[in-house]
Design an enzyme around this catalytic site. Structure first.
Site: not given
Ligand code: GLT
Ligand code: MN
Ligand code: MN
Length: 357
Positions: A55, A58, A89, A182, A184, A218, A221, A246, A256, A258, A288
């Site tokens: 980002h 970041d 990216m 993306e 979610k 993702e 997601h 992702d 969420d 991750d 991610d």
């Molecule tokens: C954040 C989110 C991710 C996105 C990132 C990109 S930021 O961590 O949960 O899924 O891909 O903005």
């Molecule tokens: Mn993501």
């Molecule tokens: Mn996520």
């Protein structure tokens, strides 16, 4: 085993925010110190990764002036180039600043929308400076807790205007950038607009310049929405829109998470890898995800190694699946109008994944 060692040609990338995650959650403070971007690049290069993504915030603190920004970016480039790494990216943080709390591109306030577009443009510039040709746009705050506050059709119109402004900018500047949207379903908003990859694909067709806009599905997601990640990837590929991906994991029905790739659902991960490997996807295999909150920095690198190792093991399992005479024979039979033997097929896959075949 050396055969599951990652190499640059495997094209594994990690967001700076992933291995850099300090373990803060809504109920607890950070559990590990921030790792400097240069250190992340060096450690990931040593582990065999191809590159990093980021980002805007970041790398460059939002408070930095133009001179500071130039210095930070130049130094980062020096480290990335020196390690033979890439930045394929970049993305924009349109969710942390409280000004975006009721939406960024979909805010009802024109001043907030302008700020969001300016910030996204600057993040696209940053990507071009760093050699990235993909710009991910995750609309984390583009949603609502109550529909009394915003009409969903108006929000979609504003969202479209915002993305149209970004594609115009990319064209005007002659940038090679393509945008990957993306999806979610929720979190941090109660409901996020365009909650699935399928919804994003339908929306892209309504944009002024759909050719340079695709998706970044993702895994976690799609699972949050109760859907099958490999199917979202397949639909994106079918539409010629799989611009980025992702990779991570998620226990269905939770917040969420991750999680490390493949850590929840190996069979689901197998079909994600199969879709990417057999579907001609040439882009980065981007993780991610982040390490469990129990971990210190050593655990973070263990996590990163694990994401890549699991992918490579599953890639090998895909190859074996495609070469397995019994499995392929059953599929042939089905194609020739024979009776389905799905129980047998699935058990053969389970045997393969469990390492007894
Ligand atoms: C954040 C989110 C991710 C996105 C990132 C990109 S930021 O961590 O949960 O899924 O891909 O903005
Ligand atoms: Mn993501
Ligand atoms: Mn996520």
């Amino acid at each position: 085993m050396a055969e599951y060692e990652p190499h640059k040609e495997d094209r594994f990338t990690f967001g700076l925010w992933t291995v850099g995650n300090v373990g803060r959650d809504p109920f607890g403070e950070p559990v590990r110190p921030r790792i400097e971007p240069a250190r992340i690049v060096r450690r990931l290069a040593a582990l065999g990764a191809y590159g990093v993504s980021l980002h805007d915030d970041d790398l460059v603190p939002p408070t930095a002036d133009a001179a500071e920004r130039r210095g930070i970016v130049a130094e980062f480039r020096r480290v990335v180039d020196g390690e033979g790494m890439r930045v394929p990216m970049t993305t924009v943080n349109l969710f942390s600043d409280p000004v975006f709390r009721d939406g960024a591109l979909t805010s009802l306030d024109p001043g907030v929308r302008r700020r969001a577009i300016d910030k996204a443009r600057a993040a696209i510039d940053l990507g071009v400076e760093l050699g990235a040709d993909i710009f991910v746009l995750w609309g984390g705050r583009e949603g609502v807790e109550t529909d009394a506050a915003k009409d969903a059709r108006e929000a979609l119109r504003l969202y479209r205007e915002g993305i149209n402004a970004l594609t115009r900018y990319i064209r005007d500047r002659g940038y090679p950038t393509r945008i990957a949207l993306e999806a979610k379903p929720n979190e941090p908003r109660g409901d996020i607009y365009l909650p699935t990859t399928g919804a994003m694909l339908a929306f892209i067709a309504t944009l002024d310049d759909p050719d340079i806009v695709g998706v970044n599905p993702e895994v976690a997601h799609e699972k949050m929405a109760g859907l099958r990640a490999a199917h979202a990837i397949a639909q994106a590929q079918d539409a010629g829109k799989l611009f980025h991906v992702d990779l991570n994991d998620q226990h269905p029905g939770r917040y969420d998470q991750d999680l490390r790739f493949g850590s929840d659902d190996l069979k689901g991960a197998f079909f994600v890898v199969r879709a990417l490997e057999n579907g001609g996807y040439q882009g980065p295999r981007h993780f991610d995800a982040h390490a469990y909150r129990t971990e210190d920095e050593e655990g973070v690198w263990e996590f990163a190694r694990g994401c890549m190792r699991t992918y490579l093991i599953l890639r090998e399992k895909v190859r074996r699946f495609e070469e397995d005479a019994e499995i392929q024979g059953l599929l042939q039979e089905a194609r020739a109008g024979g009776k389905p033997r799905n129980e047998r097929l699935d058990q053969l896959l389970v045997d393969l994944l469990l390492g007894v075949r």
